[in-house]
Design a protein around this motif. Sequence first.
Motif, mmCIF file in Angstrom:
data_model
loop_
_atom_site.group_PDB
_atom_site.id
_atom_site.type_symbol
_atom_site.label_atom_id
_atom_site.label_comp_id
_atom_site.label_asym_id
_atom_site.label_seq_id
_atom_site.Cartn_x
_atom_site.Cartn_y
_atom_site.Cartn_z
ATOM 1 N N LEU A 1 6.285 11.289 -8.686
ATOM 2 C CA LEU A 1 5.323 11.580 -7.974
ATOM 3 C C LEU A 1 5.022 12.821 -7.393
ATOM 4 N N GLN A 2 5.903 13.315 -6.427
ATOM 5 C CA GLN A 2 6.104 14.844 -6.112
ATOM 6 C C GLN A 2 4.928 15.465 -5.998
ATOM 7 N N MET A 3 3.965 14.824 -4.989
ATOM 8 C CA MET A 3 2.676 15.551 -4.503
ATOM 9 C C MET A 3 2.471 14.955 -3.533
ATOM 10 N N PRO A 4 2.376 15.813 -2.266
ATOM 11 C CA PRO A 4 1.657 15.348 -1.019
ATOM 12 C C PRO A 4 0.169 15.192 -1.108
ATOM 13 N N THR A 5 -0.495 14.173 -0.944
ATOM 14 C CA THR A 5 -1.938 14.183 -1.373
ATOM 15 C C THR A 5 -2.700 15.053 -0.263
ATOM 16 N N PRO A 6 -2.281 15.404 0.979
ATOM 17 C CA PRO A 6 -3.044 16.264 1.812
ATOM 18 C C PRO A 6 -3.121 17.708 1.382
ATOM 19 N N SER A 7 -2.252 17.848 0.376
ATOM 20 C CA SER A 7 -2.327 19.360 -0.041
ATOM 21 C C SER A 7 -3.738 19.628 -0.773
ATOM 22 N N HIS A 8 -4.264 18.605 -1.354
ATOM 23 C CA HIS A 8 -5.829 18.686 -1.602
ATOM 24 C C HIS A 8 -6.363 18.835 0.005
ATOM 25 N N VAL A 9 -7.194 19.608 0.071
ATOM 26 C CA VAL A 9 -7.945 19.964 1.269
ATOM 27 C C VAL A 9 -8.947 18.949 1.414
ATOM 28 N N GLY A 10 -9.411 18.322 0.564
ATOM 29 C CA GLY A 10 -10.378 17.172 0.703
ATOM 30 C C GLY A 10 -9.980 16.076 1.348
ATOM 31 N N THR A 11 -8.791 15.788 1.034
ATOM 32 C CA THR A 11 -8.065 14.511 1.759
ATOM 33 C C THR A 11 -7.913 14.792 3.257
ATOM 34 N N ALA A 12 -7.583 16.234 3.656
ATOM 35 C CA ALA A 12 -7.600 16.558 5.105
ATOM 36 C C ALA A 12 -8.932 16.772 5.759
ATOM 37 N N TYR A 13 -9.777 17.213 5.274
ATOM 38 C CA TYR A 13 -11.416 16.952 5.594
ATOM 39 C C TYR A 13 -11.497 15.912 5.738
ATOM 40 N N ALA A 14 -11.518 14.810 4.879
ATOM 41 C CA ALA A 14 -11.975 13.441 5.010
ATOM 42 C C ALA A 14 -11.383 12.860 6.165
ATOM 43 N N LEU A 15 -10.047 12.961 6.604
ATOM 44 C CA LEU A 15 -9.203 12.446 7.687
ATOM 45 C C LEU A 15 -10.068 12.889 9.050
ATOM 46 N N ALA A 16 -9.828 14.102 8.989
ATOM 47 C CA ALA A 16 -10.367 15.041 10.294
ATOM 48 C C ALA A 16 -11.927 14.554 10.372
ATOM 49 N N GLY A 17 -12.789 14.435 9.283
ATOM 50 C CA GLY A 17 -13.881 14.333 9.534
ATOM 51 C C GLY A 17 -14.245 12.859 10.149
ATOM 52 N N ILE A 18 -13.516 12.025 9.761
ATOM 53 C CA ILE A 18 -13.780 10.442 10.518
ATOM 54 C C ILE A 18 -13.336 10.670 11.540
ATOM 55 N N VAL A 19 -12.274 11.311 12.100
ATOM 56 C CA VAL A 19 -11.832 11.392 13.637
ATOM 57 C C VAL A 19 -12.821 11.938 14.335
#
Length: 268
Positions: A122-140
């Motif tokens: 697997l070897q990939m942190p999905t928050p290394s895609h900025v879209g994932t981090a933006y989506a989580l922070a946007g919800i909060v």
Amino acid sequence: MIALALPAAPAEGGFKAPGLEDMHLPDILPWGAEYGTGFGKQMLLVILSVILISWFFMAASRRRQIVPGKLQFLGEMSYNFVRNSVGKDIIGEKDFKPFVPLLVSLFFFILLNNLFAVVPMLQMPTPSHVGTAYALAGIVYLYWIYLGFKKHGIKYFKLAVVPSGVPKAILPLIVVIEIISNFFVRPLTHSLRLFATMLSGHLIVMLAAAGTSYMLVEGGAFLKGLGVLTFVGGVGMGIFEVLIMVLQAYVFVLLTAIYIQGSLVEEH
């Protein structure tokens, strides 16, 4: 863990340092190629994380007993860690209970998606895609603003940008700073802290793996010795990265609880 992070560096042309293209693979089902969007490994891992987290908590709570088994104990311990050390301690005993599901979901979603970085194949942190981090922070971000207006009405905007006890002479400057800080800088730092940490940490481990592979395969005796040291350092960085993954999940949820608590209080 390190050896699987990257294939061996090419023999021709010397050492080539890994980049984003090595970590963020091409989309499995591409669409909107001009925008770089599509269904890729990152989205697949996000879906997998939801399935695994749902299975874990349903399995842990399926056969609840007074004397819990191992799985029930692990589920209760995990839940209570977020419930008590984040929700109850930060938001307060009076108000924290409605927000526990959100905090628990965020913590384990971020934690598992971070830990994917050290799972072979697997070897990939999905928050290394900025879209994932933006989506989580946007919800909060939308949620704590909604809570503030729900509790205080239009008065919330004043509570959010006008700190109590500020001299009137500097109040206009403070209001501008508070607006920028609370409504613009806060969501950016909330997301970019997670994204940048996961991206940089995994790139460092990938660099150690690529360097080790190149020196052990292509180098002479001296480089092979350095390759062993690089491997040891890479393993150490991998272990350190795991600690950072857990810490970043905790920090993200801790800040979420702080923002929620700030939306509920009467004065700032």
